[in-house]
Design a protein around this motif. Sequence first.
Motif, PDB file in Angstrom:
ATOM      1  N   ALA A 173      25.376   0.507  43.157  1.00  0.00           N
ATOM      2  CA  ALA A 173      24.399  -0.543  42.876  1.00  0.00           C
ATOM      3  C   ALA A 173      25.143  -1.856  42.687  1.00  0.00           C
ATOM      4  CB  ALA A 173      23.598  -0.212  41.612  1.00  0.00           C
ATOM      5  N   LEU A 174      24.403  -2.955  42.682  1.00  0.00           N
ATOM      6  CA  LEU A 174      24.988  -4.246  42.345  1.00  0.00           C
ATOM      7  C   LEU A 174      24.858  -4.461  40.840  1.00  0.00           C
ATOM      8  CD1 LEU A 174      23.613  -6.429  45.276  1.00  0.00           C
ATOM      9  CD2 LEU A 174      25.869  -5.350  45.070  1.00  0.00           C
ATOM     10  N   PRO A 175      25.851  -5.078  40.219  1.00  0.00           N
ATOM     11  CA  PRO A 175      25.793  -5.258  38.772  1.00  0.00           C
ATOM     12  C   PRO A 175      24.803  -6.336  38.355  1.00  0.00           C
ATOM     13  CG  PRO A 175      27.691  -6.400  39.659  1.00  0.00           C
ATOM     14  CD  PRO A 175      27.088  -5.631  40.813  1.00  0.00           C
ATOM     15  N   THR A 176      24.279  -6.214  37.141  1.00  0.00           N
ATOM     16  CA  THR A 176      23.545  -7.328  36.556  1.00  0.00           C
ATOM     17  C   THR A 176      24.555  -8.408  36.184  1.00  0.00           C
ATOM     18  OG1 THR A 176      23.741  -6.530  34.286  1.00  0.00           O
ATOM     19  CG2 THR A 176      21.843  -5.731  35.571  1.00  0.00           C
ATOM     20  N   GLU A 177      24.062  -9.602  35.863  1.00  0.00           N
ATOM     21  CA  GLU A 177      24.979 -10.658  35.451  1.00  0.00           C
ATOM     22  C   GLU A 177      25.722 -10.274  34.180  1.00  0.00           C
ATOM     23  OE1 GLU A 177      25.152 -15.441  34.386  1.00  0.00           O
ATOM     24  OE2 GLU A 177      23.208 -14.508  34.820  1.00  0.00           O
ATOM     25  N   ALA A 178      25.020  -9.647  33.230  1.00  0.00           N
ATOM     26  CA  ALA A 178      25.666  -9.253  31.973  1.00  0.00           C
ATOM     27  C   ALA A 178      26.731  -8.197  32.222  1.00  0.00           C
ATOM     28  CB  ALA A 178      24.624  -8.738  30.983  1.00  0.00           C
ATOM     29  N   GLU A 179      26.448  -7.219  33.079  1.00  0.00           N
ATOM     30  CA  GLU A 179      27.448  -6.202  33.398  1.00  0.00           C
ATOM     31  C   GLU A 179      28.660  -6.833  34.063  1.00  0.00           C
ATOM     32  OE1 GLU A 179      24.696  -2.214  34.140  1.00  0.00           O
ATOM     33  OE2 GLU A 179      24.860  -3.715  35.731  1.00  0.00           O
ATOM     34  N   TRP A 180      28.408  -7.732  35.007  1.00  0.00           N
ATOM     35  CA  TRP A 180      29.523  -8.376  35.705  1.00  0.00           C
ATOM     36  C   TRP A 180      30.395  -9.158  34.721  1.00  0.00           C
ATOM     37  CZ3 TRP A 180      32.324 -12.585  36.531  1.00  0.00           C
ATOM     38  CH2 TRP A 180      33.134 -12.628  37.671  1.00  0.00           C
ATOM     39  N   GLU A 181      29.763  -9.924  33.837  1.00  0.00           N
ATOM     40  CA  GLU A 181      30.551 -10.742  32.908  1.00  0.00           C
ATOM     41  C   GLU A 181      31.306  -9.877  31.907  1.00  0.00           C
ATOM     42  OE1 GLU A 181      30.007 -14.535  29.900  1.00  0.00           O
ATOM     43  OE2 GLU A 181      28.701 -14.360  31.665  1.00  0.00           O
ATOM     44  N   ARG A 182      30.685  -8.790  31.449  1.00  0.00           N
ATOM     45  CA  ARG A 182      31.391  -7.855  30.570  1.00  0.00           C
ATOM     46  C   ARG A 182      32.663  -7.349  31.258  1.00  0.00           C
ATOM     47  NH1 ARG A 182      32.660  -5.627  25.568  1.00  0.00           N
ATOM     48  NH2 ARG A 182      33.061  -3.398  25.770  1.00  0.00           N
ATOM     49  N   ALA A 183      32.534  -6.971  32.515  1.00  0.00           N
ATOM     50  CA  ALA A 183      33.674  -6.456  33.273  1.00  0.00           C
ATOM     51  C   ALA A 183      34.739  -7.521  33.466  1.00  0.00           C
ATOM     52  CB  ALA A 183      33.198  -5.920  34.619  1.00  0.00           C
ATOM     53  N   ALA A 184      34.313  -8.741  33.807  1.00  0.00           N
ATOM     54  CA  ALA A 184      35.265  -9.816  34.098  1.00  0.00           C
ATOM     55  C   ALA A 184      36.100 -10.179  32.886  1.00  0.00           C
ATOM     56  CB  ALA A 184      34.521 -11.046  34.609  1.00  0.00           C
ATOM     57  N   ARG A 185      35.527 -10.081  31.703  1.00  0.00           N
ATOM     58  CA  ARG A 185      36.254 -10.466  30.495  1.00  0.00           C
ATOM     59  C   ARG A 185      37.357  -9.476  30.154  1.00  0.00           C
ATOM     60  NH1 ARG A 185      34.455 -14.800  28.002  1.00  0.00           N
ATOM     61  NH2 ARG A 185      32.451 -15.667  28.656  1.00  0.00           N
ATOM     62  N   GLY A 186      37.285  -8.269  30.653  1.00  0.00           N
ATOM     63  CA  GLY A 186      38.374  -7.320  30.471  1.00  0.00           C
ATOM     64  C   GLY A 186      38.704  -7.012  29.024  1.00  0.00           C
ATOM     65  N   GLY A 187      37.719  -7.151  28.123  1.00  0.00           N
ATOM     66  CA  GLY A 187      37.949  -6.883  26.714  1.00  0.00           C
ATOM     67  C   GLY A 187      38.387  -8.088  25.915  1.00  0.00           C
ATOM     68  N   VAL A 247      36.509 -14.854  46.173  1.00  0.00           N
ATOM     69  CA  VAL A 247      35.143 -15.036  46.680  1.00  0.00           C
ATOM     70  C   VAL A 247      34.138 -14.896  45.530  1.00  0.00           C
ATOM     71  CG1 VAL A 247      35.614 -14.235  49.026  1.00  0.00           C
ATOM     72  CG2 VAL A 247      34.894 -12.573  47.293  1.00  0.00           C
ATOM     73  N   TRP A 248      33.064 -15.643  45.638  1.00  0.00           N
ATOM     74  CA  TRP A 248      31.931 -15.452  44.731  1.00  0.00           C
ATOM     75  C   TRP A 248      31.360 -14.048  44.937  1.00  0.00           C
ATOM     76  CZ3 TRP A 248      30.234 -18.621  40.923  1.00  0.00           C
ATOM     77  CH2 TRP A 248      30.589 -19.978  40.965  1.00  0.00           C
ATOM     78  N   GLU A 249      30.739 -13.497  43.890  1.00  0.00           N
ATOM     79  CA  GLU A 249      30.204 -12.139  43.973  1.00  0.00           C
ATOM     80  C   GLU A 249      28.738 -12.106  43.560  1.00  0.00           C
ATOM     81  OE1 GLU A 249      32.728  -9.268  42.030  1.00  0.00           O
ATOM     82  OE2 GLU A 249      34.546 -10.398  42.542  1.00  0.00           O
ATOM     83  N   TRP A 250      27.938 -11.382  44.350  1.00  0.00           N
ATOM     84  CA  TRP A 250      26.512 -11.235  44.065  1.00  0.00           C
ATOM     85  C   TRP A 250      26.286 -10.400  42.810  1.00  0.00           C
ATOM     86  CZ3 TRP A 250      22.774 -13.917  46.302  1.00  0.00           C
ATOM     87  CH2 TRP A 250      22.927 -14.378  47.621  1.00  0.00           C
ATOM     88  N   THR A 251      25.276 -10.780  42.031  1.00  0.00           N
ATOM     89  CA  THR A 251      24.730  -9.907  40.989  1.00  0.00           C
ATOM     90  C   THR A 251      23.254  -9.707  41.302  1.00  0.00           C
ATOM     91  OG1 THR A 251      23.940 -11.595  39.427  1.00  0.00           O
ATOM     92  CG2 THR A 251      26.298 -11.004  39.333  1.00  0.00           C
ATOM     93  N   SER A 252      22.622  -8.786  40.598  1.00  0.00           N
ATOM     94  CA  SER A 252      21.225  -8.451  40.903  1.00  0.00           C
ATOM     95  C   SER A 252      20.225  -9.336  40.177  1.00  0.00           C
ATOM     96  CB  SER A 252      20.955  -6.982  40.551  1.00  0.00           C
ATOM     97  OG  SER A 252      21.170  -6.753  39.169  1.00  0.00           O
ATOM     98  N   ASP A 253      20.680 -10.245  39.314  1.00  0.00           N
ATOM     99  CA  ASP A 253      19.760 -11.060  38.519  1.00  0.00           C
ATOM    100  C   ASP A 253      19.264 -12.285  39.273  1.00  0.00           C
ATOM    101  OD1 ASP A 253      20.131  -9.319  36.448  1.00  0.00           O
ATOM    102  OD2 ASP A 253      21.058 -10.765  35.086  1.00  0.00           O
ATOM    103  N   TRP A 254      17.969 -12.573  39.095  1.00  0.00           N
ATOM    104  CA  TRP A 254      17.438 -13.850  39.569  1.00  0.00           C
ATOM    105  C   TRP A 254      18.018 -14.973  38.719  1.00  0.00           C
ATOM    106  CZ3 TRP A 254      15.383 -13.577  44.110  1.00  0.00           C
ATOM    107  CH2 TRP A 254      14.617 -12.466  44.492  1.00  0.00           C
ATOM    108  N   PHE A 255      18.259 -16.101  39.354  1.00  0.00           N
ATOM    109  CA  PHE A 255      18.857 -17.236  38.652  1.00  0.00           C
ATOM    110  C   PHE A 255      17.819 -17.970  37.819  1.00  0.00           C
ATOM    111  CE2 PHE A 255      20.200 -21.681  38.291  1.00  0.00           C
ATOM    112  CZ  PHE A 255      21.489 -21.517  37.807  1.00  0.00           C
ATOM    113  N   GLN A 256      18.224 -18.381  36.617  1.00  0.00           N
ATOM    114  CA  GLN A 256      17.447 -19.306  35.798  1.00  0.00           C
ATOM    115  C   GLN A 256      18.395 -20.395  35.318  1.00  0.00           C
ATOM    116  OE1 GLN A 256      15.825 -17.228  32.426  1.00  0.00           O
ATOM    117  NE2 GLN A 256      17.662 -16.020  32.135  1.00  0.00           N
ATOM    118  N   GLU A 257      17.850 -21.571  35.026  1.00  0.00           N
ATOM    119  CA  GLU A 257      18.680 -22.749  34.772  1.00  0.00           C
ATOM    120  C   GLU A 257      19.582 -22.609  33.554  1.00  0.00           C
ATOM    121  OE1 GLU A 257      19.005 -25.199  36.834  1.00  0.00           O
ATOM    122  OE2 GLU A 257      17.493 -24.368  38.181  1.00  0.00           O
ATOM    123  N   ARG A 258      19.160 -21.847  32.561  1.00  0.00           N
ATOM    124  CA  ARG A 258      19.958 -21.608  31.369  1.00  0.00           C
ATOM    125  C   ARG A 258      19.758 -20.172  30.917  1.00  0.00           C
ATOM    126  NH1 ARG A 258      21.691 -25.831  28.105  1.00  0.00           N
ATOM    127  NH2 ARG A 258      21.205 -24.707  26.204  1.00  0.00           N
TER     128      ARG A 258
END
Length: 340
Positions: A173-187, A247-258
């Motif tokens: 599956a594609l990650p949600t934005e929260a899942e992606w950011e959790r992963a990117a922070r690496g702890g 490269v930029w990476e897709w997440t499954s979340d629709w974009f909102q301004e904030r």
Amino acid sequence: MHRDEDLSGSAVAPDTGPTTDTSQRPGRAPSPDMVWVPGGTFWMGSDHHYPEEAPAHQVTVSGFWMDKHTVTNEQFARFVEATGYVTVAQRPLNPADYPGASPETLVPGSLVFQKAKGPVDLSNVANWWSYLPEACWKHPEGRRSSVKHRRDHPVVHIAYEDAEAYATWAGKALPTEAEWERAARGGLDRNEFCWGNDFTPHGEHRANTWQGYFPWQNLREDGHEGTCPVGAFPPNGYGLHEMAGNVWEWTSDWFQERHQGNKGKACCIPVNPRGPATPKGSQDPFTPAVPIPRRVLKGGSHLCAPNYCRRYRPAARSPQAVDSGASHIGFRCIVRPPTP
């Protein structure tokens, strides 16, 4: 324990402070090229950079498996060979879907970065982006280009539909934005970058980004111009490569301004949050008459530069029209363990 609901229907839990791993690693990885991202509570977003990253807020996500690196040209080629899939960039365009678009753009193709010859107006993206006929994942710079010698580079020119099709085929599956950011922070909670707070620790570059003055002067201090092979830079704390730059990476979340933050509930932290349930259309700079739904991209790319786009950070985010990719957009997948 009582659990309320936030405005989007996602469960929220009382704020008991930051936690570590809230989900145990469930045995072996689904495939050798995936690593485990432990669940937990972390600070998402930032109050110190671009407005769309705010407000910084705590969220909790469950653990999941994630691809060590973005999907490569070689991996995507196997998918195409097995399924006969045709990407969005390779399909004919329907003029009715793009009112006001010029006829020369209504042919299969995609947006390709073209380096400027000198300083240009940074408010006009047409100064470095061109729609090239036949540009697609197999021909990243147009009909005369090839991925023959870039099999281990990220696949690009991927629209959201293409990424989703690959993920489904792969059983992922594609990650949600929260899942992606959790992963990117690496702890490393609340750190500026995936590796800490110093952009070049000990003088070493940790991501494929743009050094110099974008879009005309690239000093290539990181050793690359354009995309680089996956795994070219050290992994973060979870074993994930190039979660910033390349490269930029897709997440499954629709974009909102904030970010919605905790939606006024200071006592509660969202659990496995997702973006808005329905998309908001926004204007495309190349077809301004058409409001196009957009999803969230994360991670920045090799085109991110200090003078233009400081988005090579976990908190950074960008909207992207779902019906198109570009020469700096790819993706990676996740696998969520079955719910007990």
